[in-house]
Design a protein around this motif. Structure first.
Motif, PDB file in Angstrom:
ATOM      1  N   THR A 144       0.837  -1.197   0.000  1.00  0.00           N
ATOM      2  CA  THR A 144       0.000   0.000   0.000  1.00  0.00           C
ATOM      3  C   THR A 144       0.871   1.245   0.000  1.00  0.00           C
ATOM      4  N   LYS A 145       0.247   2.371  -0.334  1.00  0.00           N
ATOM      5  CA  LYS A 145       0.880   3.692  -0.326  1.00  0.00           C
ATOM      6  C   LYS A 145       2.109   3.708  -1.226  1.00  0.00           C
TER       7      LYS A 145
ATOM      8  N   ASP B 178       4.091   4.912  -4.766  1.00  0.00           N
ATOM      9  CA  ASP B 178       4.126   6.013  -5.729  1.00  0.00           C
ATOM     10  C   ASP B 178       4.141   5.497  -7.168  1.00  0.00           C
TER      11      ASP B 178
ATOM     12  N   TYR C  91      -5.875   0.165  -5.644  1.00  0.00           N
ATOM     13  CA  TYR C  91      -5.903   0.206  -4.172  1.00  0.00           C
ATOM     14  C   TYR C  91      -4.500   0.455  -3.601  1.00  0.00           C
ATOM     15  N   SER C  92      -3.450  -0.081  -4.238  1.00  0.00           N
ATOM     16  CA  SER C  92      -2.091  -0.009  -3.694  1.00  0.00           C
ATOM     17  C   SER C  92      -1.458   1.358  -3.897  1.00  0.00           C
TER      18      SER C  92
ATOM     19  N   LEU D   7      -0.866   5.501  -4.183  1.00  0.00           N
ATOM     20  CA  LEU D   7      -1.277   6.750  -3.560  1.00  0.00           C
ATOM     21  C   LEU D   7      -2.052   7.594  -4.573  1.00  0.00           C
TER      22      LEU D   7
ATOM     23  N   GLY E  28      -0.789   8.331  -8.116  1.00  0.00           N
ATOM     24  CA  GLY E  28       0.269   7.363  -8.324  1.00  0.00           C
ATOM     25  C   GLY E  28       0.345   6.925  -9.788  1.00  0.00           C
TER      26      GLY E  28
END
Length: 612
Positions: free
Chosen positions: A54-55, A57, A82-83, A85, A88
């Motif tokens: 997750t989160k 770039d 979902y993964s 940002l 992204g």
């Protein structure tokens, strides 16, 4: 290979500056620098089975989706969304697309298939199917298979047609009804309460006892069995039915059972005597009771076997639960220990955090002091790293080099300067190589003079970490030097001018200091007394010409009269020359000053009227 950070033969693909900045070389082998390697984490990740990161770039997934079917692609694209940002980047291969998920990603570069994450008005969470464990996946697979089995009309009809077309039901091994053919309401009914499609719950009276035992036997033997003459109560009356249970051998319905209900017409009654009628009726009742008793015994035996099996399974389960409980207790103790360790670690982290906060405060104060110091000394200063990129600079440095705050991090050779000097970069590289500072006087385009000093930047650990370049304003000093040089030239010219005048005077002249030492003499003196400068300059006046000038009256005049009256005139002395004998000389003396009155000199003029 990527994890080790070691590469060979990349000098043709990577620029020289990039290799020098990010790699260390050993012949033809290049190693990525440690600080770059520590920024990366290498780990195997299955986008199908493993939970997503997750989160992020950036996700680079090139030439993977082309090997997956449409269903997997529809699951993976929402996981990527979902993964990432907000805003992204998703980087796909040249032959890959995001399919129909235009509400999740927008096209950033059509040629290179670069997509940007879009905050959709529809919730992406509802369509994300996260990867799960194998056990859950297996259960989901069974449910999916069950869902697929629901659409088996064609297969079921094929099986039924092979056994004619009586009223029948297809159930699972657990009794769940998955297909019904014909009118089965005479044999099955819905129960009160929550609706259940289980044949054991829906079986009518007369079928409930025979059905479970018959199904168990078929499941055990995998052969068709038939129970004849079952009396099923329907609408207050009894219906004779033959029940056949047959295993289905189709691969798509493996484990399912086919239950066939065949109605049996009652036998026609013949006129008999009343006694025979009662006897037959009694025999029939006894036969039914025996049959029912036999069925009950079989059910009871089967139930006992199942109960024993269940007891053994429960016993085994109980042992496993006890073992699990012990493991959980051990794990709980370990967790308690870990909790205490974490608590201790947390306290240490709080202490370290406090120390770091204090260090940050001290560093902030030092940084502010350094900034104010550099701004107050009015010396343009530039700090460079080992690659000659700008680390920081003072406000006054903008007078010399055209710098703005956004130039920090840029190479110094990319910046235009106001200097009339072309070897700045060469000098900087030389100082980095030799670690010997350089001082150069240079001029700006506006004509202002600076003294540039290039020194190595040394850390407290005595490590060279770049350069410090200072520009000291020396314009006034340079102008003063030029003025002094000009004045010296003028004084030299004046001195040469006066010396020429003195040399042309016929009277002999001597210049004495306050101690009566000869500082200089003119050409007439050397000619008159047939002497040279080496025998005259630096001597006391009384020592000249073998002490011929050691005259008491002259000494008194020079030592006493001159300091009081500043001069004397026409003092007559008799001097004995070696060749021509004694002659009278007239002496005139005057006190003169050089610069200030502290530098007292005496000018002594000697006239020789009778000597030619």
């Amino acid at each position: 290979k990527a994890r080790l950070g070691t590469f060979s033969g990349i000098e043709t693909d990577v620029g020289r500056e990039r290799l020098k900045r990010f790699f260390t070389s050993n012949g033809n082998i290049f190693h990525i620098r440690k600080e770059i390697r520590e920024m990366l984490i290498f780990a195997p990740q299955s986008v199908i089975k493993d939970p997503p990161f997750t989160k992020l770039d950036l996700i680079s997934c090139r030439n993977l989706l082309i090997y997956l079917n449409t269903e997997l692609q529809k699951k993976i694209i929402p996981i990527f969304h979902y993964s990432l940002l907000p805003n992204g980047i998703l980087f796909l291969g040249s032959s890959e697309t995001i399919s129909g998920f235009v509400d999740l990603f927008s096209m950033a570069d059509k040629k290179w298939k670069i997509y940007k994450r879009r905050d959709s008005i529809y919730s992406a969470q509802s369509i994300v199917e996260f990867p799960i464990s194998r056990a859950i996946a297996k259960t989901n697979e069974i449910i999916m298979n069950k869902t697929e089995v629901k659409n088996i009309t064609r297969i079921a009809e094929k099986v039924i047609l092979q056994s004619y077309s009586p009223n029948c039901v297809i159930v699972t091994e657990h009794g769940e009804i998955i297909y019904i053919h014909g009118r089965t309401g005479k044999y099955l009914e819905l129960t009160h309460g929550e609706a259940k499609m289980n044949i054991f719950e829906m079986a009518r009276e007369g079928l409930q006892q025979e059905l479970p035992a018959l199904i168990r036997k078929v499941l055990a033997s995998r052969k068709s069995l038939t129970a004849t003459g079952l009396k099923i109560k329907t609408n207050g009356s009894f219906q004779l039915v033959n029940l056949t249970v047959r295993p289905i051998k189709e691969p798509a319905m493996e484990g399912a059972l086919l239950l066939i209900f065949e109605e049996v017409l009652p036998e026609e009654k013949m006129p008999v005597s009343q006694k025979v009628h009662y006897e037959k009726k009694s025999e029939k009742i006894i036969t039914e009771l025996e049959h029912e008793l036999k069925s009950t015994k079989e059910n009871l035996r089967s139930t006992i076997e199942e109960l024993e099996t269940s007891n053994e399974e429960l016993k085994s389960t109980n042992e496993e639960m006890q073992s699990t409980n012990e493991e959980m207790q051990s794990s709980n103790e370990e967790m308690e220990t870990s909790k205490e360790e974490l608590q201790s670690l947390n306290e240490e982290l709080i202490t370290v955090n406090t120390e770091l906060q204090n260090k940050n405060d001290e560093l902030s104060i030092i940084n502010n002091d350094m900034k104010n110091l550099l701004d107050s000394i009015d010396i343009p200063t530039i700090f460079l790293d080992n690659n000659l990129c700008i680390k920081r600079f003072t406000h006054h440095a903008t007078k010399v080099i055209n710098l703005i705050p956004s130039d920090i991090g840029r190479p110094i050779n990319h910046i235009a300067t106001n200097l009339k000097y072309e070897k700045f970069i060469e000098d900087a590289k030389e100082v980095l190589a030799t670690l010997v500072y350089k001082e150069i006087e240079l001029q700006t385009n506006d004509g202002v003079w600076y003294q540039m000093r290039i020194l190595p930047y040394r850390t407290t650990s005595n490590i060279i970490d770049g350069l410090v370049v200072t520009f000291t304003h020396i314009h006034k000093l340079k102008s003063a030097y030029q003025e002094i040089h000009k004045l010296n030239q003028e004084v030299q010219l004046a001195r040469e001018y006066s010396d020429n005048i003195v040399d042309t005077v016929r009277d002999s002249l001597l210049i004495l200091d306050k101690n009566l030492k000869v500082l200089s003499a003119n050409r007439s003196y050397y000619k008159l007394f047939h002497t040279v400068s080496e025998k005259t300059v630096g001597k006391f006046v009384y020592e000249l010409e073998d002490n011929n000038w050691d005259i008491p009256e002259l000494r008194k005049l020079l030592e006493e009269i001159i300091p009081e009256n500043s001069f004397f005139e026409d003092y007559e002395v008799e001097y004995k020359f070696k060749k021509i004998g004694k002659r009278k000389l007239l002496l005139n003396a005057r006190e003169i000053f050089q610069g200030d009155k502290e530098s007292q000199l005496i000018l002594l003029a000697i006239q020789s009227p009778n000597i030619k």
